[in-house]
Each structure stands twice: as structure tokens, then as C-alpha cells.
Design a protein around this motif. Structure first.
Motif, PDB file in Angstrom:
ATOM      1  N   ALA A  12     112.477 102.300 130.744  1.00  0.00           N
ATOM      2  CA  ALA A  12     111.595 102.565 129.422  1.00  0.00           C
ATOM      3  C   ALA A  12     112.436 101.916 128.265  1.00  0.00           C
ATOM      4  O   ALA A  12     112.016 101.387 127.344  1.00  0.00           O
ATOM      5  N   SER A  13     113.974 101.955 128.541  1.00  0.00           N
ATOM      6  CA  SER A  13     114.668 101.319 127.440  1.00  0.00           C
ATOM      7  C   SER A  13     114.250  99.728 127.196  1.00  0.00           C
ATOM      8  O   SER A  13     114.513  99.178 126.347  1.00  0.00           O
ATOM      9  N   LEU A  30     105.401  99.867 120.664  1.00  0.00           N
ATOM     10  CA  LEU A  30     106.363 100.669 121.879  1.00  0.00           C
ATOM     11  C   LEU A  30     105.173 101.160 122.710  1.00  0.00           C
ATOM     12  O   LEU A  30     104.239 101.608 122.327  1.00  0.00           O
ATOM     13  N   PRO A  31     105.356 100.905 124.396  1.00  0.00           N
ATOM     14  CA  PRO A  31     104.470 101.139 125.191  1.00  0.00           C
ATOM     15  C   PRO A  31     104.024 102.714 125.026  1.00  0.00           C
ATOM     16  O   PRO A  31     105.331 103.556 124.891  1.00  0.00           O
ATOM     17  N   ARG A  53     101.462  94.537 123.860  1.00  0.00           N
ATOM     18  CA  ARG A  53     100.405  95.638 124.556  1.00  0.00           C
ATOM     19  C   ARG A  53     100.037  95.281 125.935  1.00  0.00           C
ATOM     20  O   ARG A  53     100.077  95.997 126.932  1.00  0.00           O
ATOM     21  N   ALA A  54     100.057  93.795 126.504  1.00  0.00           N
ATOM     22  CA  ALA A  54      99.839  93.649 127.780  1.00  0.00           C
ATOM     23  C   ALA A  54     100.978  94.151 128.709  1.00  0.00           C
ATOM     24  O   ALA A  54     100.904  94.653 129.763  1.00  0.00           O
ATOM     25  N   LEU A 103     111.819  95.690 124.303  1.00  0.00           N
ATOM     26  CA  LEU A 103     110.700  94.676 124.137  1.00  0.00           C
ATOM     27  C   LEU A 103     109.989  94.934 122.890  1.00  0.00           C
ATOM     28  O   LEU A 103     109.530  94.040 122.076  1.00  0.00           O
ATOM     29  N   ALA A 104     109.625  96.216 122.320  1.00  0.00           N
ATOM     30  CA  ALA A 104     109.053  96.664 121.117  1.00  0.00           C
ATOM     31  C   ALA A 104     109.910  96.169 120.160  1.00  0.00           C
ATOM     32  O   ALA A 104     109.334  95.818 119.177  1.00  0.00           O
ATOM     33  N   LEU A 105     111.263  96.335 120.178  1.00  0.00           N
ATOM     34  CA  LEU A 105     112.130  95.967 118.931  1.00  0.00           C
ATOM     35  C   LEU A 105     112.237  94.477 118.915  1.00  0.00           C
ATOM     36  O   LEU A 105     111.851  93.917 117.768  1.00  0.00           O
ATOM     37  N   VAL A 106     112.175  93.660 119.974  1.00  0.00           N
ATOM     38  CA  VAL A 106     111.980  92.357 119.666  1.00  0.00           C
ATOM     39  C   VAL A 106     110.630  91.815 119.211  1.00  0.00           C
ATOM     40  O   VAL A 106     110.535  90.989 118.346  1.00  0.00           O
ATOM     41  N   THR A 107     109.656  92.573 119.658  1.00  0.00           N
ATOM     42  CA  THR A 107     108.322  92.431 118.974  1.00  0.00           C
ATOM     43  C   THR A 107     108.273  92.613 117.492  1.00  0.00           C
ATOM     44  O   THR A 107     107.681  91.723 116.740  1.00  0.00           O
TER      45      THR A 107
END
Lengths: 307, 302
Positions: free
Chosen positions: A259-260, B132-133, A217-218, A265-269
Motif C-alpha cells: 500500500a505504501s 490515493l487508491p 486511477r488506472a 504513487l499518489a504523492l508523486v501524482t
């Protein structure tokens, strides 16, 4: 129905589940929904980013502005996450281990940043530190910039990620109780030793889980940061803000390229989160398989006498 | 280490442990609870940090609002453009949360009750909107639904436009709110007692009757909590919505955007007034969610 069948194993099946066609239809609808709403947007980010090939993609990421956005995002997370980590542990310790008046009110207040709109979160810092705000004139006099500068971005990020770790730890530590800590105390451990050798190993997975979510989120926060940043390219742009600027300038490939990185980062998260959950579950299972422990009060005097 | 050095534990209440220690568990527990060190410092730090980051800035918002006269405040929060934005924000959030209740329950049900290949991945993917942001979600949904996008190109000839109008707002909010419903319903569904369902079947209920009369009442509090959480998040959402909404005044302008545009015109008073309304709403929603969670806990406990 087949309720009259004699074999008990056969009787159970129709009781607890639906007919196969119902099952497959429900699974089908759920998967189509997930595909449309979750998989497609994710896939679109990468396809759009690579629309003009790898060279254009790499070119977009080599931009100095993109680099400074990445750096600022990393700095922001590197400050905000540890601060919220310390807070989360302290808050969970005093809420889970002690009884005091106003505890549930305090818990509600800790949750408050979750329900405040990110835009409002940004606005409150503008009202405190902005030119017309409480400390505005004083800050201007001393030439300190908070709003429309890096400190404001960090503050707004801390605000929106404020409850993540505390919220993860409070229920966990409440469920674990404080018997083990008391035993450590009786055995002569100092407060710090108790925390380091007894509490921390017990909460480490929950802690890691909170840190992963807090970090995601940060790094990805947009609304709150957008209000306090001032959008100065190369100076106060985080990655999500840089995406917005590029997108509004119709530099679609560049916008999706940055954005990719955030999508990665989201996928790693998500991967890390699943791994933590898996490890945690395995540990709980291992603990459940162990033979029952000796009751603590009987062990304690023996241990004290032996030392 | 000697016993005498460790027995009078640090902090207060050390004496109470001595006589009570051998008796039974209750006195030990009460005395020792107080005896664990660090209460003052952790509570002090928690309150200090909470005040510094959350309470003082939020009170700045309220104090700034009090500098407005009542007519000024009222005019700022009931201007036609602002009213239109409330309607859109509430309408779209409500629609999105309702859609999420239906599909969130379906996804949770499928994940808990059935097995299929790739279930673990689907389960992990549910949290994508958390990870996802929002800005990324916003631009990619826009790219999908715009006239030349993967989905938009098939819908536009049919006269269906999902981007750059209120429909887009609803879609972005569905994306944002999905995990809230799934993740609140999933554990309750996992803990639901199969015995009750079996009893219902034995008593002659059809599967559908069992669902409506037995399973649904058990998960209703969780579903309602998930709904409230998705709704609360949708009300304040900004990042994913502004890209897809088109942001036309009176038509597709959400309330958080009103605050931003007022700020950009240096109308701090107006922005503060609208923000106070939003803060009030989110505070009420927070209390509602807390009450719902307490209800849910009592239900499952009793």
C-alpha cells in the motif's frame, strides 16, 4: 466599526475580510479537519508498513507475488492510458471543433463511466465475456480467457478511466476555439500538421494533467478490477488486489508495504499535478503579458503572398 | 507552396470560403469550421470506442435484466438484506455528502480568502482522495479507527466505535467525497465579485449577513453540484468502504458488496438486477449533475 476612518486604505480592510479571531478559528478548523481526514491516513500507511522495521518492509516487497502484482499494474496502466489518450484527443477534437446534433448527449455519454459504480463496471464485462455471458461459449471454444484473466482487468480499467482525458480536453479546446487551426489550414498545413504544430502545443498541459489523473486511477482501481480478476495470486492480482489479499490474511506489514508504494504513487501524482498547474498558469501569465497580436485576417493574405 | 494549392481546402465547403472570405468574420468562421479536417474520422472513432467500451457492455446488463420475469426482478431487488443495504448506502452517502458540504465549503473558503503558511501544500493535498487508491484509503482508515489504532484507542474507552459499523462507512465516504465539494466551490469563490460584498457592507450589513445574503446565494449552485457529485461517487464506492464497514448483513453491508456476494454465489441474475437498480440511480444522478452544472454556468454567465 472603523468605517469612519478617513484613510481609504484602512476602510477597505474590514470590508472584505473577517475579524482576526474568526479567521484563525476557521483556518484552525479547516486544518484540523484536513489533518484528521487526509494527513493521518497517509501517515498511517507508512508507519504501519515500517512497524517491524525496514527489513520486514523490504522482505514484503521482495515477495514474487508482490512483484507480479506490480508488473500487472504497470502493464494495465501502460495499455489503458494510451488507449484513453487517443480516445480523449479524438473525442475532444470532434466535440470542441465542430457543431453537430446530439453533441451534448455525446458528452453526457462520455461522462457516464464516472457515475457508474466500479462494481457495476466490472459486472458488465463478466456479463459480456464470462462463462454465462454473450461471448462466453465462443471464447471457451477457442480457449480465449478474458474474464478472470489479464484482458478483463485491462478492459475494466479502461472503462473506469474512460472519461479522464476527454473531460480535461473538451472544455480546454472549446475555450481556445479553432481560429489558430483555421489559420494553419489557410497557410497550407495538412490536418496532421495542424494538430501536431498548432493544437498540441496549446493543449499539452491539459493533456498531461489528464494523463496523470488517468494513470493514478488506472493503477489504483480496485472495485471494477476486483470483480473481473478472479484473484489468482501471481497471475491476475494487481497491486490494490494484492493489498486486499494480504490484509485479509492478517499480513498487516506486507499489506501496508504494498500500500505504501501506491501511496507514494499518489504523492508523486499530486506533486506532478501541482507542477503542471503551476507551469500552465505561468504560461497563461506570460501570454497575457505579451503585446496584443495583429488581427489574423490581415496577416493571412500577406503570408500567402510572400510564399 | 502556392496559394492555389492551399486555398481549396480539403474536405467539403471549399467553394464557400472564396466569395465569403473577404467580407467579414461571420462567413469565414462558419465556412472554416466545416473545413477543419478530421471530423468524420474523430467522430467515428469516438463513437466506435464509446460503443465498444461503454455502451455494448452496459446494454448487456440491461438485456440480461430483461431475461428476468418481473416478479423475479422485484424479489431480487427488494429482498430484506438488499433493502437494508440501500438504506445504509443512501443514508451514509447522504450524511457524508452533507458533512463534505460544510467542511468542503470551509476548506475552499480558507484556501481562497486567507493566507497562511503551507497553503500551497494544503491545496495540493485536497486532491489526495482522487490520487490515493481506494483500497489503501480503506485499510489505513481502518488501521486508524480500529480499537488499537491511533484514534480508535482514545475513542473506544469512551464507548465510541467508528470502525466495523455504519459509522466507518460514513467516514470512508467523507474521505472519498471531500475534493468534489472543494474543487467545485473553489473557482466560484475565486470569481465572486468583491464589489457586491463591499456594497453590502456599505449598506450596513454585518459580515455574517453579507455571507448569508450575498456570498452564499452566489456559491449555492456550485455547492449543490459538489454535493451531488460527492453523493453520486459515494453511492457507488466500494474499495474504501469494505475494509472499514465490517460487512455484517443487514447492518453494515453496502449495495455494491451485495452485487459482489451474489456474483460469488454465481447468482448472476440477482447481481444483474441489483446492478440495474444502481445503474438507474447513477444515471439519474448524472442527469441531475448535468442540469446543475448548466444552471451554475448560466448563473455565472448572466
Amino acid at each position: 466599526m472603523s468605517a469612519t476612518t478617513t484613510t481609504p486604505s484602512r476602510v477597505r480592510l474590514p470590508h472584505t475580510t473577517e475579524a482576526p479571531w474568526v479567521r484563525y478559528t476557521l483556518i484552525g478548523i479547516a486544518l484540523v479537519f484536513m489533518f484528521l481526514f487526509l494527513v493521518l491516513p497517509l501517515a498511517a500507511v507508512f508507519t504501519e508498513a515500517l512497524r517491524k522495521g525496514w527489513d520486514a518492509y523490504a522482505e514484503a516487497l521482495k515477495e514474487p507475488d508482490a512483484w507480479s502484482a506490480i508488473r500487472l499494474t504497470l502493464i494495465t496502466a501502460a495499455v489503458a492510458v494510451p488507449l484513453n489518450l487517443v480516445f480523449g484527443v479524438a473525442a475532444a477534437w470532434c466535440i470542441a471543433k465542430y457543431e453537430f446534433r446530439g453533441k451534448s448527449f455525446l458528452t453526457t455519454l462520455i461522462d457516464l463511466p464516472f457515475s457508474v459504480s466500479p462494481v457495476v463496471a466490472g459486472l458488465i464485462y463478466v456479463l459480456v465475456f464470462g462463462a454465462q455471458g454473450w461471448f462466453g461459449p465462443w471464447l471457451a471454444e477457442h480457449d480465449i480467457k478474458i474474464v478472470f484473466a489479464v484482458p478483463g482487468i485491462i478492459l475494466a480499467t479502461i472503462f473506469v478511466t474512460f472519461p479522464f482525458i476527454a473531460r480535461e480536453l473538451i472544455p480546454l479546446m472549446q475555450a481556445q476555439g479553432s481560429e489558430e487551426e483555421q489559420a494553419a489550414q489557410v497557410l497550407g498545413a495538412s490536418g496532421w500538421q495542424t494538430f501536431w504544430y498548432v493544437t498540441l502545443p496549446n493543449i499539452k498541459w491539459g493533456l498531461l494533467y489528464g494523463v496523470i489523473l488517468c494513470n493514478a486511477r488506472a493503477m489504483g482501481e480496485f472495485g471494477a478490477v476486483s470483480v473481473v480478476s478472479g484473484h489468482i495470486r501471481g497471475q491476475t492480482n494487481t497491486m490494490p488486489l494484492h493489498v486486499e489479499i494480504l490484509y485479509n490474511e492478517y499480513q498487516s506489514v506486507a499489506a501496508f508495504a504494498v500500500a505504501s508504494l501506491l501511496a507514494l504513487l499518489a504523492l508523486v501524482t499530486l506533486a506532478l499535478k501541482s507542477w503542471v498547474e503551476w507551469r500552465h498558469e505561468r504560461e497563461i501569465k506570460a501570454a497575457a503579458d505579451m503585446p496584443p497580436e495583429q488581427p489574423a485576417p490581415q496577416v493571412t493574405p500577406v503570408a500567402l503572398g510572400a510564399t | 507552396m502556392s496559394a492555389s494549392a492551399t486555398y481549396p481546402l480539403p474536405g467539403q465547403g471549399g467553394g464557400a470560403l472564396g466569395p465569403g472570405g473577404e467580407q467579414g468574420p461571420p462567413p469565414v468562421r462558419r465556412a472554416a469550421k466545416r473545413v477543419l479536417p478530421g471530423f468524420n474520422i474523430t467522430l467515428g472513432f469516438t463513437l466506435f470506442y464509446l460503443c465498444l467500451i461503454v455502451l455494448i457492455p452496459l446494454s448487456a446488463l440491461l438485456l440480461k435484466t430483461f431475461t428476468l420475469t418481473w416478479p423475479q426482478f422485484w424479489e431480487a431487488v427488494t429482498a430484506p438484506r438488499v433493502l437494508a443495504s440501500y438504506r445504509l448506502t443512501f443514508g451514509a452517502s447522504l450524511t457524508a455528502a452533507l458533512v463534505n458540504v460544510v467542511f468542503g465549503l470551509l476548506v475552499a473558503w480558507v484556501l481562497v480568502r486567507y493566507t497562511f503558511p503551507g497553503k500551497k501544500i494544503v491545496d495540493a493535498l485536497v486532491d489526495l482522495p482522487f490520487a490515493l487508491p481506494t483500497a489503501v484509503a480503506g485499510i489505513s482508515l481502518t488501521a486508524l479507527l480500529a480499537g488499537n489504532g491511533w484514534i480508535g484507542q482514545y475513542l473506544e474507552p469512551l464507548g465510541i466505535q467508528l470502525a466495523f459499523n455504519p459509522n466507518g462507512v460514513v467516514i470512508a465516504l467523507i474521505f472519498i467525497g471531500l475534493p468534489f465539494v472543494v474543487r467545485t466551490v473553489q473557482p466560484v469563490l475565486e470569481d465572486a465579485e468583491k464589489e457586491l460584498e463591499e456594497a453590502a457592507m456599505c449598506l450596513g450589513a454585518t459580515r455574517w449577513q453579507t455571507f448569508v445574503r450575498v456570498i452564499f446565494p452566489a456559491i449555492a449552485p456550485a455547492l449543490l453540484t459538489g454535493f451531488a457529485m460527492a453523493f453520486a461517487r459515494a453511492i457507488g464506492e466500494y474499495g474504501s468502504v469494505i475494509f472499514i464497514a465490517g460487512n455484517m448483513p443487514m447492518i453494515s453491508e453496502i449495495t455494491p458488496l451485495i452485487i459482489i456476494s451474489k456474483l460469488e454465489q454465481y447468482d448472476y441474475a440477482g447481481a444483474t438486477a441489483v446492478a440495474t437498480v444502481m445503474l438507474g440511480i447513477s444515471f439519474v444522478l448524472l442527469l441531475v449533475i448535468n442540469a446543475l452544472q448548466t444552471w451554475q454556468r448560466n448563473r455565472s454567465g448572466g
